[in-house]
Structure formats: structure tokens, C-alpha cells
Design a protein around this motif. Structure first.
Motif, short mmCIF file in Angstrom:
data_model
loop_
_atom_site.label_atom_id
_atom_site.label_comp_id
_atom_site.label_asym_id
_atom_site.label_seq_id
_atom_site.Cartn_x
_atom_site.Cartn_y
_atom_site.Cartn_z
N SER A 195 0.83 -1.20 0.00
CA SER A 195 0.00 0.00 0.00
C SER A 195 0.86 1.25 0.00
O SER A 195 1.77 1.39 0.82
CB SER A 195 -0.91 0.01 1.23
OG SER A 195 -1.60 1.23 1.33
N HIS A 218 -0.95 4.37 -0.66
CA HIS A 218 -1.94 5.43 -0.56
C HIS A 218 -1.53 6.38 0.57
O HIS A 218 -1.37 5.95 1.72
CB HIS A 218 -3.32 4.84 -0.30
CG HIS A 218 -4.39 5.83 0.00
ND1 HIS A 218 -4.58 6.97 -0.75
CD2 HIS A 218 -5.31 5.86 0.99
CE1 HIS A 218 -5.58 7.66 -0.24
NE2 HIS A 218 -6.04 7.01 0.82
N LYS A 219 -1.36 7.66 0.27
CA LYS A 219 -0.81 8.61 1.23
C LYS A 219 -1.68 8.77 2.47
O LYS A 219 -1.17 9.11 3.55
CB LYS A 219 -0.59 9.96 0.55
CG LYS A 219 0.51 9.94 -0.50
CD LYS A 219 0.72 11.30 -1.13
CE LYS A 219 1.83 11.24 -2.17
NZ LYS A 219 2.04 12.55 -2.83
N SER A 247 -3.22 6.36 3.93
CA SER A 247 -3.28 5.08 4.63
C SER A 247 -2.35 5.05 5.83
O SER A 247 -1.22 5.56 5.79
CB SER A 247 -2.90 3.96 3.65
OG SER A 247 -2.59 2.77 4.32
N HIS A 250 0.96 3.49 5.05
CA HIS A 250 1.92 4.36 4.37
C HIS A 250 2.51 5.38 5.33
O HIS A 250 3.70 5.66 5.29
CB HIS A 250 1.23 5.07 3.20
CG HIS A 250 2.14 5.97 2.42
ND1 HIS A 250 3.06 5.48 1.52
CD2 HIS A 250 2.27 7.32 2.41
CE1 HIS A 250 3.71 6.50 0.98
NE2 HIS A 250 3.25 7.62 1.51
N THR A 270 -11.47 6.39 -1.14
CA THR A 270 -10.52 7.40 -1.62
C THR A 270 -9.12 6.85 -1.86
O THR A 270 -8.18 7.63 -2.00
CB THR A 270 -10.45 8.55 -0.61
OG1 THR A 270 -10.05 8.02 0.67
CG2 THR A 270 -11.79 9.25 -0.46
N SER A 271 -8.98 5.55 -1.93
CA SER A 271 -7.64 4.96 -2.08
C SER A 271 -7.35 4.54 -3.52
O SER A 271 -6.42 3.76 -3.76
CB SER A 271 -7.50 3.74 -1.16
OG SER A 271 -8.46 2.74 -1.52
N HIS A 272 -8.12 5.06 -4.48
CA HIS A 272 -7.98 4.62 -5.87
C HIS A 272 -7.36 5.68 -6.78
O HIS A 272 -7.61 5.71 -7.98
CB HIS A 272 -9.34 4.19 -6.42
CG HIS A 272 -9.86 2.92 -5.84
ND1 HIS A 272 -9.65 1.69 -6.42
CD2 HIS A 272 -10.55 2.69 -4.70
CE1 HIS A 272 -10.21 0.74 -5.66
NE2 HIS A 272 -10.77 1.32 -4.63
N GLN A 273 -6.56 6.56 -6.21
CA GLN A 273 -5.93 7.63 -6.99
C GLN A 273 -5.15 7.07 -8.18
O GLN A 273 -5.31 7.52 -9.31
CB GLN A 273 -5.00 8.44 -6.10
CG GLN A 273 -4.28 9.59 -6.80
CD GLN A 273 -5.07 10.87 -6.83
OE1 GLN A 273 -6.10 10.98 -6.16
NE2 GLN A 273 -4.63 11.83 -7.61
#
Length: 341
Positions: free
Chosen positions: A89, A91-92, A94, A97, A164-167
């Protein structure tokens, strides 16, 4: 069976991996303890140590999580539920992360657990690096979702629903989606949850609306008014290989055909040309979307087939898998005196 569930949250995977399956087990007669949604409750061994047969903790980590898991080790059957490849992972937003040390803690807690439950076979392969006792329990939807009639719009709507983790996924898909929307001004785009409209190079107002994320999935589902759902995944990201097909399943349960990346999560679920389309090459995004938005009969036929498929993926149809996994671990883990009292 007496089960305590510790969800990671009230929405998203917390609902699908903890509240939904354990609520169904409760309906089947098992004694289930779950925190009220939005509340954090960490049970103490000294108080309820003899009242829990199975402690199901979802993605437990951090110093407090480690202390809790170590305290309960040997007093109950510890089941660690994992729904993402947290080691990949990036995702900023998360925790994994922002605090990479949580990954090491999670690996340790998995190693001392009596059972690890995961949502996909690729994720099971990763979990087996740390524990030999791993069971795949697929993500499901509630049977009531099959009865929900989604809102219909005058204009054909293509949409996406999720967190919101699908950037990275939308950075990959944005050029193809932008080209499609610019060539088809009669089609609207709708994001529910994460808003990625800023990545689309289309005239202002082409995204009809964006609907914020709802903490309760039963407030979230009625906002899904798509005629066609999309499920892009970045093909160059290892994190996506362990994702489940839940997004396509939710669309299917609502009778919505999907255009999805031909990737590990969707290849085994979406029936290409029957319940939706699997995109193998970038140019196919526009082709598949164009075919669906201009053929109402195709959308209706694929949507009906998708809903029929989804009927086999309800928690009511598959709760027995969870029941079997928990019963097995109870039989394998010795019952100590405190648990027997």
C-alpha cells in the motif's frame, strides 16, 4: 460459538469483513459481540476472558493492537482478518503508508494468530509467508441489495463508487475516460464516494454530480444511479493484484453491467460479454463504454445476468464458510481453564 468481532471501522471493509458476516452468524444462533458502530471497545481478558471462543480482529496493528493481541494469546482462538496487501500500500492517507512500522507489527500478529482469514487467494499467498493457517473467505453482499431498485436518470450515466484509495487507478484510466466523455456529450459521469473528477479533462459540468462517501453502506447504495459501472485498476501496481471483486459484485447486485480492468480481482467474476466487459487493452475502454451506453437492450440483458450472478455471492449464501472456519479453529486451539469457566 461465542465470537467477538473487532472491526477496523464501521464502513467499507469493516462492514463487509466484520459487521455483515458476524451479524449473519448471530442470526444463525451464535452469540456475537460487536462494538456499536463508531465505538471502539477493546475487551479485557480479566473481565471477559472466559466468555469468548473466537476473537476476530480485523487488520489489527500498532502498539495498542500488539499489546491487545499478545494479552489474548492463549485465552481464545485468535483470528486475524486481512483484506488488503498492506505491504504494497502506498496510498498517502493510509496508516500503512504513514506508519510503515505497522506493517511489521501486522506481520508479527499474523504469525502468532491461530487463523488468518483473507478475501482473495493472491492475498492468502502473502499471508502464508507469516502463518500456515490461512483461509479465503470471499467478500459478499447482503441479499437485500438484490431487492434495491436504483434511481434512473433521463441521461445515460457512467459511474464509479468507492473509497478514496484509488488515486493511481484513476490516474491510469483518466485519459481513456476523458476521451470517451468528450466524444459522447450525451453521457454523464457520476462519482460516489471518492471524487476523481479533477483527473478528467472534460468541460466543467460534465460530471453531473459527485456524492460524498456515506459511513453507512445502506445510505451509500441508494446513491448509485449508474447505467454502466466502471472498475479500473492500475495494471502496474502490485497492490491491486490482491483486491477482491467487491466493486463489480455491488454493481451486479444492483443490476448494473460493469466495464472492468481485466485483472486478477475481476477475471474470475465478470463474465465477459455476459455480465459486463473486461478491458485488456487501453483502447477497449472507449469501445466497451460506447457499446453499452448506446444499447439500452444490451445494458438491460447484461444487468439482469449480473444480478443473477450476484445472487450466489450473498452473505446469506456463504456464511457457512465463515462458520466452518471458526468452528475448525476452535477445535484446533486448546481450551484453557479460563476459557472453560
Amino acid at each position: 460459538m461465542r465470537i467477538f468481532g473487532l472491526p477496523i471501522g464501521a464502513d467499507g471493509c469493516g462492514y463487509h469483513r466484520c459487521y455483515q458476516p458476524l451479524t449473519e452468524l448471530s442470526r444463525r444462533g451464535h452469540y456475537v459481540m460487536l462494538p456499536t458502530k463508531g465505538m471502539v471497545w477493546l475487551p479485557e481478558v480479566s473481565i471477559v476472558g472466559g466468555q469468548i471462543d473466537v476473537f476476530c480482529g480485523q487488520m489489527v496493528t500498532g502498539p495498542k493492537g500488539m499489546a491487545l493481541w499478545e494479552e489474548w494469546k492463549g485465552h481464545t482462538a485468535l483470528v486475524y482478518d486481512l483484506d488488503d496487501d498492506v505491504w504494497s500500500s502506498d496510498h498517502k492517507g493510509s496508516l500503512w503508508h504513514q506508519m510503515p512500522e505497522c506493517r511489521d507489527i501486522a506481520a508479527y500478529l499474523i504469525s502468532i494468530s491461530d487463523l488468518v482469514t483473507v478475501s482473495t487467494e493472491p492475498l492468502a499467498e502473502i499471508a502464508r509467508r507469516y502463518n500456515d493457517h490461512v483461509v479465503v473467505l470471499n467478500n459478499c453482499v447482503h441479499e437485500d441489495l438484490l431487492k434495491l431498485e436504483r434511481p434512473r436518470r433521463d441521461r445515460v450515466t457512467v459511474g464509479w463508487a468507492g473509497g478514496t484509495s484509488h488515486q493511481a487507478d484513476f490516474e491510469y484510466a483518466a485519459p481513456m475516460l476523458s476521451r470517451f466523455l468528450n466524444r459522447h456529450p450525451d453521457v454523464d459521469m457520476h462519482f460516489v464516494g471518492g471524487d476523481y473528477s479533477v483527473l478528467l479533462k472534460v468541460p466543467e459540468g460534465r460530471c453531473r454530480q459527485t456524492t460524498p462517501w456515506q459511513p453507512d453502506v445502506w445510505d451509500y447504495y441508494p446513491g448509485i444511479d449508474f447505467d454502466v459501472g466502471i472498475a479500473p485498476l492500475d495494471p502496474g501496481h502490485a497492490f491491486t493484484a490482491c483486491k477482491s471483486h467487491l466493486k463489480a459484485l455491488e454493481y451486479a447486485a444492483l443490476g448494473i453491467p460493469v466495464v472492468a480492468s481485466a485483472s486478477e480481482p475481476y477475471n474470475g467474476f465478470v463474465e465477459h460479454g455476459v455480465t459486463g466487459f473486461l478491458v485488456r487493452y487501453d483502447y477497449e475502454w472507449e469501445k466497451c463504454l460506447r457499446d453499452l451506453v448506446h444499447d439500452e437492450a444490451m445494458r438491460a440483458e447484461m444487468g439482469a445476468a449480473a444480478r443473477k450472478l450476484a445472487a450466489g455471492w450473498t452473505i446469506q449464501a456463504r456464511a457457512g464458510d465463515w462458520e466452518t472456519a471458526f468452528t475448525e479453529v476452535m477445535g484446533r486451539v486448546p481450551v484453557n481453564a479460563e476459557r472453560a469457566c
